[in-house]
Design a protein around this motif. Structure first.
Motif, PDB file in Angstrom:
ATOM      1  N   SER A  52       0.842  -1.199   0.000  1.00  0.00           N
ATOM      2  CA  SER A  52       0.000   0.000   0.000  1.00  0.00           C
ATOM      3  C   SER A  52       0.871   1.241   0.000  1.00  0.00           C
ATOM      4  O   SER A  52       1.940   1.266   0.607  1.00  0.00           O
ATOM      5  CB  SER A  52      -0.910   0.010   1.232  1.00  0.00           C
ATOM      6  N   ASN A  53       0.403   2.293  -0.690  1.00  0.00           N
ATOM      7  CA  ASN A  53       1.149   3.542  -0.733  1.00  0.00           C
ATOM      8  C   ASN A  53       0.956   4.316   0.558  1.00  0.00           C
ATOM      9  O   ASN A  53      -0.097   4.233   1.198  1.00  0.00           O
ATOM     10  CB  ASN A  53       0.698   4.394  -1.920  1.00  0.00           C
ATOM     11  N   ASP A  54       1.968   5.077   0.927  1.00  0.00           N
ATOM     12  CA  ASP A  54       1.943   5.810   2.180  1.00  0.00           C
ATOM     13  C   ASP A  54       1.194   7.122   1.997  1.00  0.00           C
ATOM     14  O   ASP A  54       1.792   8.172   1.733  1.00  0.00           O
ATOM     15  CB  ASP A  54       3.364   6.088   2.670  1.00  0.00           C
ATOM     16  N   SER A  55      -0.116   7.056   2.105  1.00  0.00           N
ATOM     17  CA  SER A  55      -0.962   8.254   2.015  1.00  0.00           C
ATOM     18  C   SER A  55      -0.731   9.027   0.732  1.00  0.00           C
ATOM     19  O   SER A  55      -0.765  10.252   0.706  1.00  0.00           O
ATOM     20  CB  SER A  55      -0.711   9.167   3.228  1.00  0.00           C
ATOM     21  N   GLY A  56      -0.456   8.302  -0.360  1.00  0.00           N
ATOM     22  CA  GLY A  56      -0.266   8.958  -1.647  1.00  0.00           C
ATOM     23  C   GLY A  56       1.079   9.608  -1.824  1.00  0.00           C
ATOM     24  O   GLY A  56       1.296  10.294  -2.813  1.00  0.00           O
ATOM     25  N   ARG A  57       2.011   9.439  -0.886  1.00  0.00           N
ATOM     26  CA  ARG A  57       3.324  10.045  -0.997  1.00  0.00           C
ATOM     27  C   ARG A  57       4.387   8.964  -1.143  1.00  0.00           C
ATOM     28  O   ARG A  57       4.165   7.790  -0.865  1.00  0.00           O
ATOM     29  CB  ARG A  57       3.621  10.904   0.240  1.00  0.00           C
ATOM     30  N   THR A  58       5.588   9.420  -1.560  1.00  0.00           N
ATOM     31  CA  THR A  58       6.721   8.502  -1.657  1.00  0.00           C
ATOM     32  C   THR A  58       7.060   7.984  -0.271  1.00  0.00           C
ATOM     33  O   THR A  58       7.310   8.764   0.651  1.00  0.00           O
ATOM     34  CB  THR A  58       7.940   9.221  -2.252  1.00  0.00           C
ATOM     35  N   GLY A  59       7.071   6.683  -0.111  1.00  0.00           N
ATOM     36  CA  GLY A  59       7.283   6.082   1.196  1.00  0.00           C
ATOM     37  C   GLY A  59       8.592   5.322   1.294  1.00  0.00           C
ATOM     38  O   GLY A  59       9.382   5.254   0.345  1.00  0.00           O
ATOM     39  N   TRP A  60       8.809   4.708   2.461  1.00  0.00           N
ATOM     40  CA  TRP A  60      10.070   4.004   2.712  1.00  0.00           C
ATOM     41  C   TRP A  60      10.237   2.817   1.779  1.00  0.00           C
ATOM     42  O   TRP A  60      11.357   2.484   1.380  1.00  0.00           O
ATOM     43  CB  TRP A  60      10.120   3.534   4.169  1.00  0.00           C
ATOM     44  N   LEU A  61       9.127   2.169   1.393  1.00  0.00           N
ATOM     45  CA  LEU A  61       9.236   1.008   0.515  1.00  0.00           C
ATOM     46  C   LEU A  61       9.719   1.409  -0.876  1.00  0.00           C
ATOM     47  O   LEU A  61      10.474   0.678  -1.520  1.00  0.00           O
ATOM     48  CB  LEU A  61       7.883   0.296   0.426  1.00  0.00           C
ATOM     49  N   ASP A  62       9.291   2.594  -1.334  1.00  0.00           N
ATOM     50  CA  ASP A  62       9.751   3.075  -2.638  1.00  0.00           C
ATOM     51  C   ASP A  62      11.256   3.326  -2.622  1.00  0.00           C
ATOM     52  O   ASP A  62      11.967   2.976  -3.562  1.00  0.00           O
ATOM     53  CB  ASP A  62       9.008   4.362  -3.012  1.00  0.00           C
ATOM     54  N   HIS A  63      11.741   3.927  -1.533  1.00  0.00           N
ATOM     55  CA  HIS A  63      13.181   4.150  -1.414  1.00  0.00           C
ATOM     56  C   HIS A  63      13.932   2.821  -1.324  1.00  0.00           C
ATOM     57  O   HIS A  63      15.024   2.681  -1.877  1.00  0.00           O
ATOM     58  CB  HIS A  63      13.474   5.013  -0.181  1.00  0.00           C
ATOM     59  N   PHE A  64      13.347   1.858  -0.636  1.00  0.00           N
ATOM     60  CA  PHE A  64      14.014   0.561  -0.512  1.00  0.00           C
ATOM     61  C   PHE A  64      14.079  -0.160  -1.856  1.00  0.00           C
ATOM     62  O   PHE A  64      15.100  -0.750  -2.210  1.00  0.00           O
ATOM     63  CB  PHE A  64      13.277  -0.305   0.506  1.00  0.00           C
ATOM     64  N   LEU A  65      12.982  -0.107  -2.625  1.00  0.00           N
ATOM     65  CA  LEU A  65      12.977  -0.741  -3.947  1.00  0.00           C
ATOM     66  C   LEU A  65      14.003  -0.072  -4.865  1.00  0.00           C
ATOM     67  O   LEU A  65      14.705  -0.739  -5.627  1.00  0.00           O
ATOM     68  CB  LEU A  65      11.580  -0.667  -4.560  1.00  0.00           C
ATOM     69  N   SER A  66      14.088   1.262  -4.796  1.00  0.00           N
ATOM     70  CA  SER A  66      15.071   1.977  -5.602  1.00  0.00           C
ATOM     71  C   SER A  66      16.494   1.625  -5.169  1.00  0.00           C
ATOM     72  O   SER A  66      17.382   1.457  -6.012  1.00  0.00           O
ATOM     73  CB  SER A  66      14.843   3.487  -5.468  1.00  0.00           C
ATOM     74  N   LEU A  67      16.702   1.510  -3.857  1.00  0.00           N
ATOM     75  CA  LEU A  67      18.024   1.129  -3.356  1.00  0.00           C
ATOM     76  C   LEU A  67      18.418  -0.258  -3.840  1.00  0.00           C
ATOM     77  O   LEU A  67      19.553  -0.479  -4.285  1.00  0.00           O
ATOM     78  CB  LEU A  67      18.016   1.180  -1.825  1.00  0.00           C
ATOM     79  N   LEU A  68      17.485  -1.195  -3.766  1.00  0.00           N
ATOM     80  CA  LEU A  68      17.790  -2.565  -4.175  1.00  0.00           C
ATOM     81  C   LEU A  68      18.045  -2.660  -5.678  1.00  0.00           C
ATOM     82  O   LEU A  68      18.995  -3.321  -6.124  1.00  0.00           O
ATOM     83  CB  LEU A  68      16.640  -3.490  -3.771  1.00  0.00           C
ATOM     84  N   ALA A  69      17.219  -1.964  -6.475  1.00  0.00           N
ATOM     85  CA  ALA A  69      17.381  -2.013  -7.932  1.00  0.00           C
ATOM     86  C   ALA A  69      18.699  -1.377  -8.354  1.00  0.00           C
ATOM     87  O   ALA A  69      19.473  -1.957  -9.133  1.00  0.00           O
ATOM     88  CB  ALA A  69      16.202  -1.314  -8.609  1.00  0.00           C
ATOM     89  N   GLY A  70      18.991  -0.173  -7.849  1.00  0.00           N
ATOM     90  CA  GLY A  70      20.236   0.491  -8.206  1.00  0.00           C
ATOM     91  C   GLY A  70      21.456  -0.226  -7.666  1.00  0.00           C
ATOM     92  O   GLY A  70      22.505  -0.268  -8.312  1.00  0.00           O
ATOM     93  N   SER A 130      21.735   9.494  -6.284  1.00  0.00           N
ATOM     94  CA  SER A 130      21.108   8.865  -5.123  1.00  0.00           C
ATOM     95  C   SER A 130      20.965   9.827  -3.950  1.00  0.00           C
ATOM     96  O   SER A 130      20.110   9.628  -3.090  1.00  0.00           O
ATOM     97  CB  SER A 130      21.928   7.643  -4.691  1.00  0.00           C
ATOM     98  N   PHE A 131      21.785  10.895  -3.902  1.00  0.00           N
ATOM     99  CA  PHE A 131      21.727  11.854  -2.801  1.00  0.00           C
ATOM    100  C   PHE A 131      20.608  12.882  -2.986  1.00  0.00           C
ATOM    101  O   PHE A 131      20.286  13.606  -2.040  1.00  0.00           O
ATOM    102  CB  PHE A 131      23.065  12.580  -2.664  1.00  0.00           C
ATOM    103  N   VAL A 132      20.031  12.976  -4.178  1.00  0.00           N
ATOM    104  CA  VAL A 132      18.999  13.993  -4.437  1.00  0.00           C
ATOM    105  C   VAL A 132      17.755  13.371  -5.052  1.00  0.00           C
ATOM    106  O   VAL A 132      17.049  14.015  -5.827  1.00  0.00           O
ATOM    107  CB  VAL A 132      19.558  15.105  -5.354  1.00  0.00           C
ATOM    108  N   SER A 133      17.465  12.132  -4.727  1.00  0.00           N
ATOM    109  CA  SER A 133      16.287  11.450  -5.286  1.00  0.00           C
ATOM    110  C   SER A 133      15.326  11.148  -4.149  1.00  0.00           C
ATOM    111  O   SER A 133      15.431  10.110  -3.491  1.00  0.00           O
ATOM    112  CB  SER A 133      16.706  10.155  -5.998  1.00  0.00           C
ATOM    113  N   TRP A 134      14.424  12.090  -3.899  1.00  0.00           N
ATOM    114  CA  TRP A 134      13.473  11.877  -2.817  1.00  0.00           C
ATOM    115  C   TRP A 134      12.019  11.999  -3.274  1.00  0.00           C
ATOM    116  O   TRP A 134      11.113  11.909  -2.473  1.00  0.00           O
ATOM    117  CB  TRP A 134      13.749  12.852  -1.673  1.00  0.00           C
TER     118      TRP A 134
END
Length: 396
Positions: free
Chosen positions: A6-24, A116-120
């Protein structure tokens, strides 16, 4: 499962950052084995993880400030700085591996690390997939890291899920802007979950994206051998005409009238007859000739025996004088050298050169063969093929 995706209230959440971290991270990890420098891949990976964690903190703590809106502009600025200072960044390594064909993968790796330092936000997070896909394409072309197929499939699963989550949030914004009624069932329900209880309940979400990507991966593993066998059964019967302007391989190893050698000027028509038999510890690359300078049409061959009799072209004297020093320097630069014994039984004298598995140390020669100053061995047409060549070579 629903709470996880589930999305975090329509905003970018911790899971999105984790998926991006794992993929990159999977993309940057693949760089190390591809350039045979594992420590550089780990270095990029550590910096990338640090950048992703920092971006997550900035996105969470400053989500209501104007700073979060500048991620794209800062990203573009960092890329421009990278274009000007890529040499300085590569100088951080003891031996810069990002030269020649590896220049592009070095630039893309630094691009992912700095980004990665400016992707939020969603846009910059998803844009990181672009250099990652390019890195996988380059690593696949290098063909030096065969396990890249597994890291790419892991990357595919992460990006498919991340894209579905970001797309769902974008659809939510459009729905809210168009006046779609959103009635939450309880205070803990997100707007997206509430909207999906209505007309959007049949829209595919991240769960289906992950399952679809997983099915693609499984089908790739299962069908690839079948496709390869099927294609080979058809392509094996095809014959392509050789252009008249290109000559097939000759016994002189593409030696031209000027005494140079043309490399990569195929097609090469190889015969079925064996050339030699070799006894070594395991299959290795073998070397016959050494080339010292490019003429614009081919490579000049250093081909001088111990009696200073030059065949083919006459290299400059300074080149010949420096060859023994070059050979010794090459031996000294071998890390953890090992003396490898070998036995070679030549079945034909065609080509006139003995294949050596490394830097030549010792070898038995007869009157019809000679050891050259560059560490190669020349064979004449009347060489005694019944006597094997026994010697040693230095290998890493």
């Amino acid at each position: 499962m629903r709470e996880l995706f589930s999305n975090d209230s329509g905003r970018t959440g911790w899971l999105d950052h984790f998926l991006s971290l794992l993929a990159g991270g999977l993309a940057l990890y693949s760089v190390g084995p591809a350039i045979s420098r594992i420590e550089i891949g780990n270095f990029f990976l550590i910096l990338f993880i640090t950048g992703r964690v920092l971006s997550w903190l900035i996105g969470s703590l400053a989500r209501n400030t104007k700073l979060v809106q500048w991620d794209g502009a800062i990203f573009v600025f960092l890329v421009l700085v990278l274009m000007l200072g890529i040499g300085s960044l590569n100088s951080l390594f003891s031996e810069n591996p990002f030269v020649s064909v590896f220049t592009s993968v070095g630039f893309l790796s630094w691009m992912m690390v700095l980004g990665s330092f400016v992707s939020w936000r969603d846009g910059t997070i998803l844009f990181q997939a672009v250099p990652a896909i390019a890195i996988f394409g380059l690593v696949g072309c290098y063909d030096t890291y065969r396990d890249v197929i597994y890291t790419f499939f892991g990357f595919l699963l992460c990006i498919a899920t991340l894209f579905a989550r970001i797309n769902a949030r974008s659809m939510l914004e459009f729905a809210v802007a168009s006046g779609a009624p959103i009635a939450r069932g309880n205070s803990r329900e997100t707007p997206l979950a509430a909207l999906r209880r209505g007309p959007w309940r049949s829209v595919a979400g991240p769960t289906w994206a992950l399952l679809s990507a997983g099915i693609i991966v499984l089908l790739s593993f299962a069908s690839a051998p079948l496709v390869r066998v099927s294609v080979q059964s058809v392509v094996g019967h095809l014959r392509f005409p050789v252009p008249r302007s290109i000559k097939p391989a000759s016994s002189g190893f593409f030696r031209t009238d000027a005494g140079s050698v043309q490399i990569g000027n195929g097609p090469v028509n190889l015969g079925p007859e064996p050339v030699f038999r070799i006894t070594i510890d395991h299959p290795r690359y073998l070397r016959t000739g050494i080339y010292h300078s490019y003429t614009g049409h081919g490579w000049q061959v250093i081909d001088q025996d111990a009696n200073a009799t030059v065949t083919g072209t006459n290299p400059p004297s300074q080149v010949l004088d420096s060859v023994p020093q070059m050979v010794e320097q090459a031996k000294r630069e071998i890390q953890n050298p090992e003396v490898l014994p070998f036995t070679i039984e030549m079945l034909t004298a065609r080509g006139g050169l003995l294949p050596i598995p490394g830097e030549l140390e010792t070898v038995t020669v007869n009157t019809a063969s000679s050891k050259n100053v560059d560490g190669t061995v020349s064979l004449s047409q009347n060489v005694n093929l019944s006597t094997p060549f026994v010697g040693t070579a230095l290998v890493p």
